[in-house]
Design a protein around this motif. Sequence first.
Motif, PDB file in Angstrom:
ATOM      1  N   GLU A 128       4.066  10.540  -2.336  1.00  0.00           N
ATOM      2  CA  GLU A 128       4.958  11.389  -2.506  1.00  0.00           C
ATOM      3  C   GLU A 128       6.355  10.924  -3.213  1.00  0.00           C
ATOM      4  N   GLN A 130      10.169  12.046  -4.533  1.00  0.00           N
ATOM      5  CA  GLN A 130      11.482  12.583  -3.902  1.00  0.00           C
ATOM      6  C   GLN A 130      11.535  14.059  -4.565  1.00  0.00           C
ATOM      7  N   ASN A 131      12.025  14.812  -3.844  1.00  0.00           N
ATOM      8  CA  ASN A 131      12.458  16.500  -4.412  1.00  0.00           C
ATOM      9  C   ASN A 131      11.182  16.916  -5.060  1.00  0.00           C
ATOM     10  N   ARG A 132      10.174  16.382  -5.003  1.00  0.00           N
ATOM     11  CA  ARG A 132       9.128  17.034  -5.644  1.00  0.00           C
ATOM     12  C   ARG A 132       7.666  17.573  -4.554  1.00  0.00           C
ATOM     13  N   ASN A 221      15.291  19.732 -10.325  1.00  0.00           N
ATOM     14  CA  ASN A 221      15.785  19.863  -8.981  1.00  0.00           C
ATOM     15  C   ASN A 221      16.028  21.365  -8.756  1.00  0.00           C
TER      16      ASN A 221
END
Length: 330
Positions: A128, A130-132, A221
């Motif tokens: 995982e 972040q923001n993906r 983002n």
Amino acid sequence: MFLPEFTITTKVLNSIAKAEYARSIIENTAILQTWQNQLTKDAKTDTIFAGLQTEGINLGYETVKKYVYELSNQSPIPELASFVNAYKAASELAVNNDLQEQDIKYLARIILTDVLPRTRQNSYRSIELQNRIRPEEVLAEITEFVDWLNTREAREEHPIIVSAITKFTILNISPIDQFNNWISSLLCKLVLNTRNYSFKNWLSLEDSFYKDRDEIDLLTNEIGVNSDYTQVLEYFSEQLADRALNLGEQVKLLAKDTKVAKVSGRTKLTERQQNILAYLQDYGILQNKDFPALFPKISEDSVLRDLKTLIDAGLIVKSGSTKSSRYELK
């Protein structure tokens, strides 16, 4: 279905016009072959050096340059070798007219060779970020993007538009566990090349991406939230235009040197003799111990004859004697 939304603003159009002007200069201005080779190697070095920096790998520029120029056969870290190999592979893939999903996986495998365990080199992201998007969605997103890239609509779009969308879409997907900035840059360059917009491979954008990495992260983002690429296009086209204009000015200066060279007879030099001059322009001094790295398959006597020709032509000077001789530009 991947369908990017964007508006072609006045800012984008102005940047594309500047890029087209610079491209015309670069494509149509005659310069010496030795300068062409130099520009190609410098762009490759700049791209790989800044690409490593963007990924948090700090190697000295001269270390990268010597490896790219094949003056050093030993890579100090596996990442440098894998980045150079991936750059070469992307250039080879550009011969094709389209990009396929397996091409992205192929580049990913080369980038991750000797960096991740073998079992993770031939697969998409497993962690995982972040923001993906989630790892299990990567394959579907990549497939949809590639399908769009090969549509008639995308093929008819300006190469700068398509390469910008490629760069930031790949960043947004982040298809591999590490080095997503690098794979996004390689695919961006590949798209430009497949659409005959390579600037003769003399242009490097990677330094801009490194310096603006915080802004790039924000832009990435934003498209992950609203899928609107307008700001991405404005940023990317402006950076490319600025770099292209600078390169165009550099080419015009080298064209003046080319005219002087023709008058002075330097264009009669062999390619090996021109390579010696290029080496001296870069490093200042050439010694006998440097011969094998510069010309690995050429005898020392042959190199010495080339050096004598350059001395007789008044282009370089020699100091010292026998094995301790030093050669410098006059």
